[in-house]
Motif scaffolding. Structure first.
Motif, mmCIF file in Angstrom:
data_model
loop_
_atom_site.group_PDB
_atom_site.id
_atom_site.type_symbol
_atom_site.label_atom_id
_atom_site.label_comp_id
_atom_site.label_asym_id
_atom_site.label_seq_id
_atom_site.Cartn_x
_atom_site.Cartn_y
_atom_site.Cartn_z
ATOM 1 N N ALA A 133 0.837 -1.198 0.000
ATOM 2 C CA ALA A 133 0.000 0.000 0.000
ATOM 3 C C ALA A 133 0.873 1.249 0.000
ATOM 4 O O ALA A 133 1.978 1.253 0.549
ATOM 5 N N HIS A 134 0.377 2.287 -0.604
ATOM 6 C CA HIS A 134 1.089 3.571 -0.628
ATOM 7 C C HIS A 134 0.079 4.684 -0.820
ATOM 8 O O HIS A 134 -1.032 4.452 -1.292
ATOM 9 N N SER A 135 0.443 5.872 -0.414
ATOM 10 C CA SER A 135 -0.398 7.048 -0.632
ATOM 11 C C SER A 135 0.515 8.264 -0.684
ATOM 12 O O SER A 135 1.664 8.208 -0.274
ATOM 13 N N ASN A 136 -0.032 9.352 -1.185
ATOM 14 C CA ASN A 136 0.768 10.560 -1.348
ATOM 15 C C ASN A 136 0.721 11.393 -0.066
ATOM 16 O O ASN A 136 -0.141 12.232 0.117
ATOM 17 N N LYS A 137 1.680 11.132 0.835
ATOM 18 C CA LYS A 137 1.748 11.814 2.125
ATOM 19 C C LYS A 137 2.883 12.830 2.186
ATOM 20 O O LYS A 137 2.971 13.602 3.125
ATOM 21 N N TRP B 23 7.943 5.161 -2.468
ATOM 22 C CA TRP B 23 7.015 5.207 -3.599
ATOM 23 C C TRP B 23 7.095 6.624 -4.130
ATOM 24 O O TRP B 23 6.987 7.597 -3.367
ATOM 25 N N HIS C 20 6.203 10.168 -2.319
ATOM 26 C CA HIS C 20 4.867 10.017 -1.747
ATOM 27 C C HIS C 20 4.946 9.459 -0.330
ATOM 28 O O HIS C 20 4.338 10.002 0.568
ATOM 29 N N CYS C 21 5.686 8.339 -0.135
ATOM 30 C CA CYS C 21 5.847 7.739 1.188
ATOM 31 C C CYS C 21 6.892 6.638 1.092
ATOM 32 O O CYS C 21 7.327 6.290 0.007
ATOM 33 N N THR D 252 8.454 2.660 2.808
ATOM 34 C CA THR D 252 8.167 1.434 3.545
ATOM 35 C C THR D 252 9.447 0.610 3.644
ATOM 36 O O THR D 252 10.435 0.900 2.965
ATOM 37 N N GLU E 189 5.071 5.946 -11.919
ATOM 38 C CA GLU E 189 5.264 5.796 -10.482
ATOM 39 C C GLU E 189 5.761 4.398 -10.166
ATOM 40 O O GLU E 189 5.552 3.464 -10.936
ATOM 41 N N CYS F 26 4.426 5.080 4.736
ATOM 42 C CA CYS F 26 3.170 4.723 4.046
ATOM 43 C C CYS F 26 2.144 4.191 5.042
ATOM 44 O O CYS F 26 2.472 3.655 6.062
#
Length: 129
Positions: free
Chosen positions: A47-51, A103, A87-88, A90, A112, A129
């Motif tokens: 999982a990843h998100s733009n943090k 990521w 983005h984040c 891990t 990406e 992430c």
């Protein structure tokens, strides 16, 4: 606290858990000269998100991948000194002693993937992430 120390403290539980999982199970004897160890399958769907609003540059020609392991499928390749928007990050496979992956997105594109922090100019994302 320095970013590398913060990362080390955040990744320690994952490393301990992975170690405990890898040593668990049933041992079996194998004939001499054969390999009967467990086959480890790497999970390439993290999982990843733009943090993170940070960015950095690649320090070499670098493949980015579907997951934070060199066995995960490469999605593409970024040239040396390419700008990557973070983005984040891990934990993943250790590359040259660095077991964190970011990521990110290749600047100016929609490409990406996971980049080994070993080859990012400032050590990668600062947001987990």
């Amino acid at each position: 606290m320095r970013k590398s120390l913060t990362r080390a403290l955040l990744t320690l539980p994952a490393v301990v858990a992975a170690t405990l999982v890898s040593v668990g199970g049933t041992a079996t004897a194998a004939p001499a000269g054969t390999h009967a160890g467990p086959v480890q399958i790497m999970d390439c769907s993290h999982a990843h998100s733009n943090k993170d609003s940070g960015s950095g540059r690649t320090t070499t020609v670098l493949r980015y991948r579907t997951g934070p392991h060199t066995s995960c499928e490469p999605l593409g390749q970024a040239g040396s000194n390419t700008l990557i928007y973070y983005h984040c990050w891990t934990s993943g496979e250790s590359v040259g002693g660095v077991s964190t992956w970011t990521w990110g997105r290749v600047a100016g594109t929609q490409r990406e993937g996971w980049f080994s922090d070993k080859y990012l100019s400032n050590g990668g994302s600062t947001k987990k992430c």
